[in-house]
Scaffold this motif. Structure first.
Motif, PDB file in Angstrom:
ATOM      1  N   ASN A   1      17.782  -4.820  -3.318  1.00 19.66           N
ATOM      2  CA  ASN A   1      16.556  -5.326  -3.004  1.00 19.66           C
ATOM      3  C   ASN A   1      16.263  -4.480  -2.066  1.00 19.66           C
ATOM      4  O   ASN A   1      16.658  -4.765  -0.822  1.00 19.66           O
ATOM      5  CB  ASN A   1      16.705  -6.826  -2.946  1.00 19.66           C
ATOM      6  CG  ASN A   1      15.127  -7.042  -2.300  1.00 19.66           C
ATOM      7  OD1 ASN A   1      13.982  -6.436  -2.510  1.00 19.66           O
ATOM      8  ND2 ASN A   1      14.853  -8.129  -1.595  1.00 19.66           N
ATOM      9  N   MET A   2      15.260  -3.542  -2.183  1.00 20.48           N
ATOM     10  CA  MET A   2      14.461  -2.767  -1.024  1.00 20.48           C
ATOM     11  C   MET A   2      13.064  -3.307  -0.687  1.00 20.48           C
ATOM     12  O   MET A   2      12.329  -3.101  -1.955  1.00 20.48           O
ATOM     13  CB  MET A   2      14.702  -1.376  -1.131  1.00 20.48           C
ATOM     14  CG  MET A   2      14.136  -0.485  -0.045  1.00 20.48           C
ATOM     15  SD  MET A   2      14.389   1.142  -0.276  1.00 20.48           S
ATOM     16  CE  MET A   2      16.162   1.353   0.237  1.00 20.48           C
ATOM     17  N   THR A   3      12.619  -3.537   0.405  1.00 19.32           N
ATOM     18  CA  THR A   3      11.362  -4.143   0.574  1.00 19.32           C
ATOM     19  C   THR A   3      10.723  -2.783   1.555  1.00 19.32           C
ATOM     20  O   THR A   3      11.402  -2.662   2.484  1.00 19.32           O
ATOM     21  CB  THR A   3      11.362  -5.208   1.345  1.00 19.32           C
ATOM     22  OG1 THR A   3      11.609  -6.437   0.444  1.00 19.32           O
ATOM     23  CG2 THR A   3       9.652  -5.528   1.697  1.00 19.32           C
ATOM     24  N   ILE A   4       9.671  -2.245   0.867  1.00 19.41           N
ATOM     25  CA  ILE A   4       8.945  -1.085   1.947  1.00 19.41           C
ATOM     26  C   ILE A   4       7.546  -1.784   2.255  1.00 19.41           C
ATOM     27  O   ILE A   4       6.620  -2.163   1.353  1.00 19.41           O
ATOM     28  CB  ILE A   4       8.928   0.133   0.856  1.00 19.41           C
ATOM     29  CG1 ILE A   4      10.435   0.357   0.433  1.00 19.41           C
ATOM     30  CG2 ILE A   4       8.226   1.232   1.646  1.00 19.41           C
ATOM     31  CD1 ILE A   4      10.339   1.462  -0.583  1.00 19.41           C
ATOM     32  N   LEU A   5       7.243  -1.271   3.474  1.00 20.78           N
ATOM     33  CA  LEU A   5       5.733  -1.717   3.831  1.00 20.78           C
ATOM     34  C   LEU A   5       5.072  -0.487   4.259  1.00 20.78           C
ATOM     35  O   LEU A   5       5.582   0.300   5.114  1.00 20.78           O
ATOM     36  CB  LEU A   5       5.833  -2.575   5.121  1.00 20.78           C
ATOM     37  CG  LEU A   5       4.383  -2.903   5.918  1.00 20.78           C
ATOM     38  CD1 LEU A   5       3.469  -3.624   4.933  1.00 20.78           C
ATOM     39  CD2 LEU A   5       4.780  -3.835   7.149  1.00 20.78           C
ATOM     40  N   THR A   6       4.019   0.069   3.817  1.00 20.59           N
ATOM     41  CA  THR A   6       3.268   1.231   4.284  1.00 20.59           C
ATOM     42  C   THR A   6       2.438   0.952   5.412  1.00 20.59           C
ATOM     43  O   THR A   6       2.179  -0.405   5.670  1.00 20.59           O
ATOM     44  CB  THR A   6       2.488   1.774   3.077  1.00 20.59           C
ATOM     45  OG1 THR A   6       1.481   0.848   2.803  1.00 20.59           O
ATOM     46  CG2 THR A   6       3.262   2.049   1.877  1.00 20.59           C
ATOM     47  N   VAL A   7       1.849   1.913   6.106  1.00 24.67           N
ATOM     48  CA  VAL A   7       0.940   1.746   7.429  1.00 24.67           C
ATOM     49  C   VAL A   7      -0.051   2.657   7.205  1.00 24.67           C
ATOM     50  O   VAL A   7      -1.346   2.228   8.195  1.00 24.67           O
ATOM     51  CB  VAL A   7       1.745   1.761   8.448  1.00 24.67           C
ATOM     52  CG1 VAL A   7       2.164   3.168   8.780  1.00 24.67           C
ATOM     53  CG2 VAL A   7       1.101   1.003   9.885  1.00 24.67           C
ATOM     54  N   ASP A   8      -0.192   3.859   6.761  1.00 28.21           N
ATOM     55  CA  ASP A   8      -1.445   4.925   6.742  1.00 28.21           C
ATOM     56  C   ASP A   8      -2.587   4.076   6.560  1.00 28.21           C
ATOM     57  O   ASP A   8      -3.563   4.522   7.039  1.00 28.21           O
ATOM     58  CB  ASP A   8      -1.087   5.934   6.000  1.00 28.21           C
ATOM     59  CG  ASP A   8      -0.038   6.890   6.484  1.00 28.21           C
ATOM     60  OD1 ASP A   8       0.694   6.511   7.606  1.00 28.21           O
ATOM     61  OD2 ASP A   8       0.303   8.112   6.140  1.00 28.21           O
ATOM     62  N   THR A   9      -2.641   3.305   5.748  1.00 31.77           N
ATOM     63  CA  THR A   9      -3.943   2.571   5.345  1.00 31.77           C
ATOM     64  C   THR A   9      -4.464   1.469   6.140  1.00 31.77           C
ATOM     65  O   THR A   9      -5.499   0.794   5.902  1.00 31.77           O
ATOM     66  CB  THR A   9      -3.914   2.261   3.672  1.00 31.77           C
ATOM     67  OG1 THR A   9      -2.918   1.281   3.785  1.00 31.77           O
ATOM     68  CG2 THR A   9      -3.847   3.261   3.041  1.00 31.77           C
TER      69      THR A   9
END
Length: 636
Positions: free
Chosen positions: A350-358
């Motif tokens: 299970n991989m959880t990814i969080l973006t930030v550019d927006t």
């Protein structure tokens, strides 16, 4: 001096001239004090007014819950742009206006007092008007009333995962869960269910419509409503993982300074860990911010791959820092590396990814972003994110592990950008972007579902082929079933009001949150004095190596002498010679009579150094006694 001369001197001192001089001096001192008070009142009032104005410009959809969370959160990890924006928009503006009043006061010869008085009064009125506006807009009266009123709404609707049967398929599916910072359906064009004239996120729109967003036969975008207690990043991640709002009784503290993050709660991370999944969190900012590292390490033992991990492991230069850490182009490159490693294992992952550019305000414009929308930077950043996320999904679909992998993409919360959605009609329901890709479950009907981000919790498990007794977990409902959601039973306003009230269940779940007593700890000077006056009592001390994944090391005190008078045990920890960074920790008594103290690297800004540790016992009278000395270390 004879008697006559003394009498003359006394008469001279009491003369009208001297009395006049004294009166003039006193009058001048009082005048200076009044002027200083006038300028101070003007400055503070201006600062209050500009701060409130800046707050509502920065967080256009601000609620009282979100305001309390931001006030309680530490500055560490915050985008420097927000801090600079506050300094420029509030502090410097207030100083500048106050200086302008001072210049006018200096050069105007007549009616100076009237000018200063008028300036102070106008500033105070501006502050009062701003406070009144804030009081009304945030409905602080209702907030305070709700906080003192109990409701059984959460207690009646919450389904504890421990109380129902959760059955995994024989072949467990992998999960890639992508949180898109501030991503809403709103940014699509009206024909596709958005609110904009031109579609800002065309690739994400197509991706959602090709897969599952629970719009039924409407063939348009649909997504989750962000309810009270879910409207900022860590709260959104918490809600979608646990089916509960992040409404916690912290005053002047934050979750990254706690020893635990609602340990009695069962989240999707706990469930997947028990099912044998390896889990990881990948993000380009500081995972400690808002207590995210604490949450994911304690609920699922996630490996944390954040900004500091990338610095420590040579993925980015030591001095590299843009926006909140590093940009999303690097994030997805690193995520690909970790996915390839996870996909090569026989264990489900299970991989959880969080973006930030927006992230607001206006996002981060990387070198790949095009100027499709002219000088509208936030639109260009959103368009860039739409393409980048879709490219990443396409890459996953080309990998061998994809056949047995489900991808869930969800916005974390509606944007807090000050003006990007200012033209959106108030009647439009703003929902976070949502899509389920390569799900093992199918919807039961073609109905357009009304749902909140709480529903992502059971729905994500169902998308992995997991069978859930009753199809409900937390406050969420499995959207692949025909079971009604809270949003289909009640209107949003009713749910928000009930969530805002006190809950016996939430009090039980948050009982481990510790609010330190103000200034009860010893000062650094008292620590030095007590170390000189007390005799060291022998004890067995063990300091564990620093664990970069959890961001802490532990101090264990064992085999205390039987005659030691211990009411409490505290540890003083510092690295600087002048003890300017000294922190105090309360040790926890264990069942075997030993004590454990957790020393968090976040408390020392992750400074790589050797740390002095002095351990004290407190007797029945509250007096400290030096028990032992040791050394700890924070490493990379």
């Amino acid at each position: 001096m004879d008697t006559k001369d003394e009498a003359k001197e006394e008469l001279k001192q009491d003369s009208p001239e001297n009395e006049k001089i004294k009166f003039t001096v006193h009058k001048k001192i009082i005048r200076i004090i009044v002027i200083a008070i006038g300028f101070l009142a003007a400055f503070l009032s201006l600062l209050i007014a500009t701060s409130i104005s800046w707050m509502f410009r920065t967080w256009t959809g601000l609620t009282m819950n979100e305001l309390m969370f931001h006030i309680q959160s530490p500055i560490q990890g915050t985008d420097h742009g927000i801090i600079i924006s506050y300094i420029l928009s509030c502090i410097l503006v207030s100083i500048g206006i106050t200086m302008l009043i001072g210049i006018i006061y200096k050069f105007v010869k007549k009616k100076r007092g009237l000018i200063l008085l008028a300036s102070a009064v106008v500033s105070v009125i501006a502050a009062g008007t701003s406070i009144n506006h804030m009081w009304s807009r945030l409905d602080i009266k209702a907030y305070a009333s709700n906080k003192n009123t109990y409701s059984t709404f959460i207690d009646d609707n919450y389904i504890d995962p421990k109380s129902v049967n959760i059955t995994f398929p024989e072949q467990k599916r992998n999960l890639v869960y992508i949180y898109l910072e501030s991503m809403e359906n709103t940014y699509a064009d009206e024909n596709h269910g958005g609110a904009f004239e031109k579609n800002v996120i065309p690739e994400l729109t197509e991706l959602s419509n090709k897969n599952e967003n629970f719009s039924g036969d409407h063939k348009t975008l649909n997504g989750g409503i962000s309810l009270n207690g879910t409207g900022w990043t860590v709260a959104a991640m918490f809600a979608q993982s646990s089916g509960l709002p992040l409404l916690i009784p912290i005053e002047g503290n934050s979750m990254n300074e706690q020893d635990s993050f609602l340990p009695g709660l069962t989240t999707i991370g706990d469930i997947l860990k028990d099912a044998g999944y390896t889990q990881s969190l990948v993000l380009g900012s500081d995972a400690n911010f808002g207590g995210r590292k604490l949450f994911y390490t304690q609920h699922g033992m996630y490996d944390i791959y954040d900004y500091y991990y990338s610095k420590d492991n040579g993925q980015i230069p030591e001095d590299y820092h843009v926006f909140w850490g590093y940009e999303d182009s690097k994030l997805f490159d690193f995520a690909k590396q970790h996915l390839l490693e996870a996909g090569a294992s026989d264990e489900p992952f299970n991989m959880t990814i969080l973006t930030v550019d927006t992230h607001f305000e206006d996002g981060y414009l990387c070198e790949d972003c095009q100027d499709t929308f002219g000088d509208n930077q936030y639109a260009n950043v959103m368009a860039c994110s739409s393409k980048r996320v879709t490219d990443f999904v396409n890459w996953i679909q080309e990998q061998d592990f994809y056949e047995n992998t489900t991808i869930v993409i969800s916005g974390d919360h509606p944007t807090m950008d000050s003006d990007f959605c200012e033209d959106v009609d108030n009647s439009y329901d703003r929902k976070v972007y949502t899509t389920y890709i390569n799900s093992a479950a199918d919807t039961k009907n073609d109905t357009y579902r009304q749902y909140s981000t709480f529903d992502n919790f059971p729905t994500t498990l169902a998308s992995l082929g997991v069978e859930i007794e009753g199809n409900r977990l937390g406050l969420g409902t499995n959207l692949f079933s025909s079971e009604a959601t809270l949003m289909e039973k009640y209107d949003k306003n009713t749910i928000d009001i009930e969530l805002d009230k006190k809950s016996k269940l939430m009090e039980k779940l948050t009982k481990d949150i510790v609010v330190p007593e103000p200034e009860e700890e010893l000062t650094a000077e008292a620590e030095e004095d007590s170390s000189e006056e007390t005799e060291i009592i022998p004890a067995e001390i063990e300091v564990t190596p620093y664990d970069f994944r959890t961001g802490k090391y532990e101090v264990m005190v064992k085999n205390l002498p039987a005659d030691t008078d211990v009411q409490a045990l505290r540890c003083a920890v510092w690295a600087e010679e002048d003890q300017s960074d000294l922190k105090w920790y309360e040790a926890e008594l264990q069942a075997d009579g030993s004590y454990i103290t957790k020393v968090w690297a976040a408390d020392f800004a992750y400074k790589v150094s050797e740390y002095n540790i002095h351990i004290y016992t407190l007797d029945t009278e509250g007096e400290p006694h030096l028990l032992a000395e040791a050394a700890g270390e924070i490493t990379r």
